[in-house]
Design an enzyme around this catalytic site. Sequence first.
Site, short mmCIF file in Angstrom:
data_model
loop_
_atom_site.label_atom_id
_atom_site.label_comp_id
_atom_site.label_asym_id
_atom_site.label_seq_id
_atom_site.Cartn_x
_atom_site.Cartn_y
_atom_site.Cartn_z
N ASP A 20 0.91 -1.14 0.00
CA ASP A 20 0.00 0.00 0.00
C ASP A 20 0.95 1.19 0.00
OD1 ASP A 20 -1.48 2.27 0.73
OD2 ASP A 20 -3.02 1.00 1.59
N HIS A 21 1.16 1.78 -1.18
CA HIS A 21 2.29 2.71 -1.28
C HIS A 21 2.09 3.96 -0.41
CE1 HIS A 21 -0.08 4.85 -4.32
NE2 HIS A 21 0.75 5.87 -4.18
N HIS A 62 -5.67 2.82 0.64
CA HIS A 62 -4.99 4.03 1.12
C HIS A 62 -5.80 4.78 2.19
CE1 HIS A 62 -2.68 3.05 -2.28
NE2 HIS A 62 -3.24 3.82 -3.18
C1 BG6 Z 1 -2.96 4.28 -6.84
C2 BG6 Z 1 -4.28 4.25 -7.57
O1 BG6 Z 1 -2.94 3.33 -5.82
O2 BG6 Z 1 -2.74 5.56 -6.30
C3 BG6 Z 1 -4.34 5.34 -8.61
O3 BG6 Z 1 -4.48 2.99 -8.17
C4 BG6 Z 1 -3.97 6.67 -8.03
O4 BG6 Z 1 -5.63 5.39 -9.21
C5 BG6 Z 1 -2.66 6.57 -7.26
O5 BG6 Z 1 -3.85 7.60 -9.10
C6 BG6 Z 1 -2.32 7.88 -6.57
O6 BG6 Z 1 -1.08 7.78 -5.93
P1 BG6 Z 1 -0.32 9.09 -5.45
O7 BG6 Z 1 0.86 8.56 -4.72
O8 BG6 Z 1 0.01 9.86 -6.69
O9 BG6 Z 1 -1.29 9.83 -4.58
#
Ligand code: BG6
Length: 510
Positions: A201-202, A264
């Site tokens: 979950d980045h 997230h």
């Molecule tokens: C991803 C989603 O997990 O997170 C995308 O699948 C989204 O749809 C992205 O655009 C957003 O990541 P960040 O780090 O740019 O907020």
Amino acid sequence: MSAAHGANPLRDAADRRLPRIAGPSGLVIFGVTGDLSRKKLMPAVYDLANRGLLPPGFSLVGFARREWQDEDFAQEVYEAVKQHSRTPFREEVWQQLIQGMRFVQGDFDDDEAFEQLKTTVEELDKAQGTGGNFAFYLSVPPKFFPKVVQQLKKHGLADQKDGSWRRAVIEKPFGHDLASAKELNEVVHEVFPPHEVFRIDHYLGKETVQNILALRFANTLFEPIWNRSYVDHVQITMAEDIGIGGRAGYYDGIGAARDVIQNHLLQLLALTAMEEPASFDADALAAEKTKVLGAVKLPRDLGASTVRGQYAAGWQGGEKAVGYLQEDGIDPQSKTDTYAAVKLEIDNRRWAGVPFYLRTGKRLGRRVTEIAVVFQRAPHSPFDHTATEELGRNAIVIRVQPDEGVTVRFGSKVPGTQMEIRDVSMDFAYGESFTESSPEAYERLILDVLLGDSNLFPRVEEVELSWKILDPIERFWDEHGKPAQYQSGTWGPVEADEMLARDGRSWRRP
Ligand code: BG6
């Protein structure tokens, strides 16, 4: 860790200041020709190498259908690094990195390709000293997860021999509902032991997200008021200005809630609402996150406490944007949500009666992710009404991105002869307080995988509890009509404003 080894506080304090460098190891990426790999994974590997956090013989293996030789793969990585890496390009770092780059061509059914992968990994062990330690990163559509892990098992690639490790790194989405997530967990755990499975979950790799715990538990200032006695409600917003880009195949049928609320936003909720963990180790953290996710309750009337929307055409950043249904590859009848807002409650002593409003959407006014803890009004005001009626509520806003920091909002006297009061804010900005720039989430997460540190990876229980929260909402949406339309470049459907207005509240306009 220190307790188990007979703690020496002085040595441990010193150890913590040393960079955490991965031991001998390699990374195999499945889906190496995909967007995520090019924009995030390859650059993150380079950035880690550039920061000296990878072992000298670190190896990177790409696996895909493309008819590439090792050199073609290296060229791809080179271009990805040049375009997307965070740190400056250094030829000597690059030259060392390409020593360990290999490409294996095949599809996921191809036994020969997996045998080739096995041979490649063994050769790297000899040539690069990777010590048999490999992480397999599944950056592939979820329908292929079971196949890839089964192939790894079948070809002995998941076997941990002579003290070496083999790990699976699994990108989201982890299932599309509770039942599929459970099935997937079973398949994965048949091949890899639970402590060797790293679900990405980045958001947990973002500095500002980790800082939620520092803010709450390293200070005395916030925690005493972080509860139902002082907090009116919490708003968690993840707004994006982009549309779905080239991701129609992935996104249609999945939608905003499954794409980012299930993971997230519920992780942000867990970190904001959980109790203090006994320590910052993975088990203790997971225990608290699991407890709070288990206490999340859906309001009874899902029609009044959830909203989904879909972007229609509009203007964004001075350019015309097409509606979701006109995007390439989207079914013109699609009911997929590109905006979702939900009201959740947390059934425990700290939060009873405090709503947590979560919202996310594509093609909104601007890209911003923040957590706003909004406080109750002062119980009594000795000031003249006319001077204070515009006053907002006090708030602590954790600015996750793009303008990373924390804002505290409160009322202050306007200079002058009268007692006039206005809202002001006090800001902490990462860019001003620290000289170093924050690493990308994927740098931190890949390093943690190689180190076997699972603090920042959701456990099975968290993933399953999150689906348990979302499943009834998705079912309700399936049975009730279509998403509300909102114009691209605005802040979502009016229904979302009405949802908060019914509670006497309004969304923040970040
Ligand atoms: C991803 C989603 O997990 O997170 C995308 O699948 C989204 O749809 C992205 O655009 C957003 O990541 P960040 O780090 O740019 O907020």
